[in-house]
Design a protein around this motif. Structure first.
Motif, PDB file in Angstrom:
ATOM      1  N   ALA A 227       0.767  -1.301  -0.095  1.00 21.30           N
ATOM      2  CA  ALA A 227       0.011  -0.025   0.011  1.00 21.30           C
ATOM      3  C   ALA A 227       0.755   1.247   0.006  1.00 21.30           C
ATOM      4  O   ALA A 227       0.520   2.193  -0.756  1.00 21.30           O
ATOM      5  CB  ALA A 227      -0.886   0.009   1.184  1.00 21.30           C
ATOM      6  N   LEU A 228       1.996   1.343   0.710  1.00 23.37           N
ATOM      7  CA  LEU A 228       2.863   2.341   0.968  1.00 23.37           C
ATOM      8  C   LEU A 228       3.713   2.525  -0.343  1.00 23.37           C
ATOM      9  O   LEU A 228       3.752   3.729  -1.048  1.00 23.37           O
ATOM     10  CB  LEU A 228       3.756   2.423   1.978  1.00 23.37           C
ATOM     11  N   ASP A 229       4.064   1.383  -0.849  1.00 22.82           N
ATOM     12  CA  ASP A 229       4.790   1.751  -2.052  1.00 22.82           C
ATOM     13  C   ASP A 229       3.907   2.076  -3.279  1.00 22.82           C
ATOM     14  O   ASP A 229       4.180   3.010  -4.328  1.00 22.82           O
ATOM     15  CB  ASP A 229       5.469   0.164  -2.698  1.00 22.82           C
ATOM     16  N   LEU A 230       2.690   1.484  -3.343  1.00 23.01           N
ATOM     17  CA  LEU A 230       1.743   2.107  -4.569  1.00 23.01           C
ATOM     18  C   LEU A 230       1.396   3.616  -4.461  1.00 23.01           C
ATOM     19  O   LEU A 230       1.358   4.459  -5.218  1.00 23.01           O
ATOM     20  CB  LEU A 230       0.464   1.208  -4.709  1.00 23.01           C
ATOM     21  N   ALA A 231       1.059   3.882  -2.960  1.00 21.58           N
ATOM     22  CA  ALA A 231       0.706   5.278  -2.677  1.00 21.58           C
ATOM     23  C   ALA A 231       2.002   6.327  -3.016  1.00 21.58           C
ATOM     24  O   ALA A 231       1.529   7.476  -3.637  1.00 21.58           O
ATOM     25  CB  ALA A 231       0.346   5.420  -1.341  1.00 21.58           C
ATOM     26  N   ARG A 232       3.225   5.821  -2.997  1.00 23.26           N
ATOM     27  CA  ARG A 232       4.237   6.821  -3.305  1.00 23.26           C
ATOM     28  C   ARG A 232       4.528   6.834  -4.942  1.00 23.26           C
ATOM     29  O   ARG A 232       4.989   7.776  -5.314  1.00 23.26           O
ATOM     30  CB  ARG A 232       5.518   6.001  -2.765  1.00 23.26           C
ATOM     31  N   GLU A 233       4.150   5.617  -5.415  1.00 26.42           N
ATOM     32  CA  GLU A 233       4.533   5.763  -6.774  1.00 26.42           C
ATOM     33  C   GLU A 233       3.337   6.479  -7.721  1.00 26.42           C
ATOM     34  O   GLU A 233       3.712   7.067  -8.731  1.00 26.42           O
ATOM     35  CB  GLU A 233       4.373   4.064  -7.388  1.00 26.42           C
ATOM     36  N   ALA A 234       2.083   6.234  -7.173  1.00 27.17           N
ATOM     37  CA  ALA A 234       0.872   6.786  -8.123  1.00 27.17           C
ATOM     38  C   ALA A 234       0.008   7.757  -7.360  1.00 27.17           C
ATOM     39  O   ALA A 234      -0.745   8.136  -8.076  1.00 27.17           O
ATOM     40  CB  ALA A 234       0.052   5.479  -8.523  1.00 27.17           C
ATOM     41  N   GLY A 235       0.244   7.711  -6.321  1.00 31.40           N
ATOM     42  CA  GLY A 235      -0.517   8.835  -5.561  1.00 31.40           C
ATOM     43  C   GLY A 235      -1.632   7.845  -4.396  1.00 31.40           C
ATOM     44  O   GLY A 235      -2.144   6.911  -5.256  1.00 31.40           O
ATOM     45  N   TYR A 236      -2.131   8.473  -3.467  1.00 29.54           N
ATOM     46  CA  TYR A 236      -3.245   7.759  -2.700  1.00 29.54           C
ATOM     47  C   TYR A 236      -4.535   7.664  -3.570  1.00 29.54           C
ATOM     48  O   TYR A 236      -5.259   6.676  -3.760  1.00 29.54           O
ATOM     49  CB  TYR A 236      -3.436   8.489  -1.384  1.00 29.54           C
ATOM     50  N   ALA A 237      -4.604   8.872  -4.373  1.00 27.39           N
ATOM     51  CA  ALA A 237      -5.946   8.868  -5.267  1.00 27.39           C
ATOM     52  C   ALA A 237      -6.033   7.483  -6.133  1.00 27.39           C
ATOM     53  O   ALA A 237      -7.325   7.095  -6.484  1.00 27.39           O
ATOM     54  CB  ALA A 237      -6.181  10.059  -5.851  1.00 27.39           C
ATOM     55  N   LYS A 238      -5.208   7.116  -6.672  1.00 26.08           N
ATOM     56  CA  LYS A 238      -5.255   5.851  -7.508  1.00 26.08           C
ATOM     57  C   LYS A 238      -4.957   4.416  -6.749  1.00 26.08           C
ATOM     58  O   LYS A 238      -4.988   3.567  -7.399  1.00 26.08           O
ATOM     59  CB  LYS A 238      -4.101   5.990  -8.614  1.00 26.08           C
ATOM     60  N   LEU A 239      -4.618   4.492  -5.612  1.00 28.17           N
ATOM     61  CA  LEU A 239      -4.578   3.343  -4.613  1.00 28.17           C
ATOM     62  C   LEU A 239      -5.777   2.415  -4.793  1.00 28.17           C
ATOM     63  O   LEU A 239      -6.933   2.967  -4.247  1.00 28.17           O
ATOM     64  CB  LEU A 239      -4.067   3.555  -3.282  1.00 28.17           C
ATOM     65  N   SER A 240      -5.704   1.366  -5.146  1.00 27.84           N
ATOM     66  CA  SER A 240      -6.888   0.404  -4.779  1.00 27.84           C
ATOM     67  C   SER A 240      -6.569  -0.700  -4.136  1.00 27.84           C
ATOM     68  O   SER A 240      -5.246  -1.177  -4.246  1.00 27.84           O
ATOM     69  CB  SER A 240      -7.434   0.135  -6.383  1.00 27.84           C
ATOM     70  N   VAL A 241      -7.484  -1.463  -3.604  1.00 34.12           N
ATOM     71  CA  VAL A 241      -7.329  -2.857  -2.917  1.00 34.12           C
ATOM     72  C   VAL A 241      -6.886  -3.966  -3.991  1.00 34.12           C
ATOM     73  O   VAL A 241      -6.001  -4.662  -3.546  1.00 34.12           O
ATOM     74  CB  VAL A 241      -8.573  -3.160  -1.953  1.00 34.12           C
ATOM     75  N   GLU A 242      -7.259  -3.881  -4.942  1.00 35.39           N
ATOM     76  CA  GLU A 242      -7.065  -4.898  -6.102  1.00 35.39           C
ATOM     77  C   GLU A 242      -5.547  -4.665  -6.174  1.00 35.39           C
ATOM     78  O   GLU A 242      -4.603  -5.674  -6.479  1.00 35.39           O
ATOM     79  CB  GLU A 242      -7.899  -4.567  -7.166  1.00 35.39           C
ATOM     80  N   ALA A 243      -5.075  -3.411  -6.531  1.00 41.15           N
ATOM     81  CA  ALA A 243      -3.531  -3.164  -6.754  1.00 41.15           C
ATOM     82  C   ALA A 243      -2.757  -3.717  -5.774  1.00 41.15           C
ATOM     83  O   ALA A 243      -1.702  -4.087  -5.689  1.00 41.15           O
ATOM     84  CB  ALA A 243      -3.392  -1.886  -7.190  1.00 41.15           C
ATOM     85  N   VAL A 244      -3.289  -3.346  -4.399  1.00 39.58           N
ATOM     86  CA  VAL A 244      -2.538  -3.747  -3.177  1.00 39.58           C
ATOM     87  C   VAL A 244      -2.263  -5.263  -3.145  1.00 39.58           C
ATOM     88  O   VAL A 244      -1.169  -5.804  -2.560  1.00 39.58           O
ATOM     89  CB  VAL A 244      -2.933  -3.086  -1.982  1.00 39.58           C
ATOM     90  N   ALA A 245      -3.434  -6.040  -3.281  1.00 38.03           N
ATOM     91  CA  ALA A 245      -3.387  -7.304  -3.189  1.00 38.03           C
ATOM     92  C   ALA A 245      -2.548  -7.829  -4.169  1.00 38.03           C
ATOM     93  O   ALA A 245      -1.710  -8.769  -3.952  1.00 38.03           O
ATOM     94  CB  ALA A 245      -4.961  -7.772  -3.317  1.00 38.03           C
TER      95      ALA A 245
END
Length: 196
Positions: free
Chosen positions: A20-38
């Motif tokens: 979750a942290l890596d994806l939020a840093r890469e694309a921003g929290y607005a684009k963070l999804s549970v599917e992508a985190v999983a």
């Protein structure tokens, strides 16, 4: 649950928070999804939802799991120095990645999600407020500030300008700015007689 399965569950939980942290840093929290985190954590979506009912609560846990500097006030006998020490640590932490951008995103999410707001208040804001208030109470008892100083208002006046710069104007919060805030707030709380 055996020790081995508990350890595996803990490792999965940590992997999900890291993802979750890596994806939020890469694309921003607005684009963070549970599917992508999983997918990034190599777990099923239901594994994430079993631990966190929403992406906001997952993000809250992930951000607050980052190791941060100790933000408790020292007790040197000099309230200005003690407040300055914690305020500069806090703004230095928030002024750089990963904390700064992630914390800003977390504050933004808290404006829309009451559960995230409540969790952030309970786990981060309230402990910081209580520690600062206790340091101000100690200063009041020692005569460093006026005996009738409004400690809740003092906390608001100390933290408000910092959050204003961090979240609204996004101007840098320098150590010199912290000194100006401290001087302005504590000048009105001096140990002399207070005007009403």
């Amino acid at each position: 649950m055996t020790d081995r399965s508990a350890r595996r569950a803990d490792q999965r939980t940590e992997a999900i928070k890291r993802a979750a942290l890596d994806l939020a840093r890469e694309a921003g929290y607005a684009k963070l999804s549970v599917e992508a985190v999983a997918a990034r954590a190599n777990v099923g979506k239901h594994t994430v939802y079993r631990r966190w009912p929403s992406r906001g609560l997952l993000f809250l846990d992930a951000v607050l799991s980052l190791s941060a500097e100790e933000l408790s006030h020292p007790r040197t006998g000099d309230v200005v120095a003690d407040l300055r020490a914690v305020m500069t640590k806090a703004v230095d932490l928030l002024g750089r990645p990963p904390w700064g951008p992630l914390y800003q995103a977390l504050i933004g999410e808290a404006q829309h999600d009451p559960e995230v707001a409540a969790g952030l208040n309970r786990r981060f804001i309230e402990p910081q407020t209580a520690d600062t208030r206790a340091r101000l109470q100690d200063a009041r008892e020692r005569g460093e500030i006026a005996s009738d100083a409004d400690l809740d208002l003092a906390f608001d006046l100390l933290s408000g300008p910092l959050y204003y710069r961090l979240l609204i104007t996004q101007k840098p919060i320098t150590h010199e700015y912290i000194d100006r805030v401290l001087q302005a707030v504590l000048a009105g709380m001096g140990p002399g007689p207070q005007t009403r």
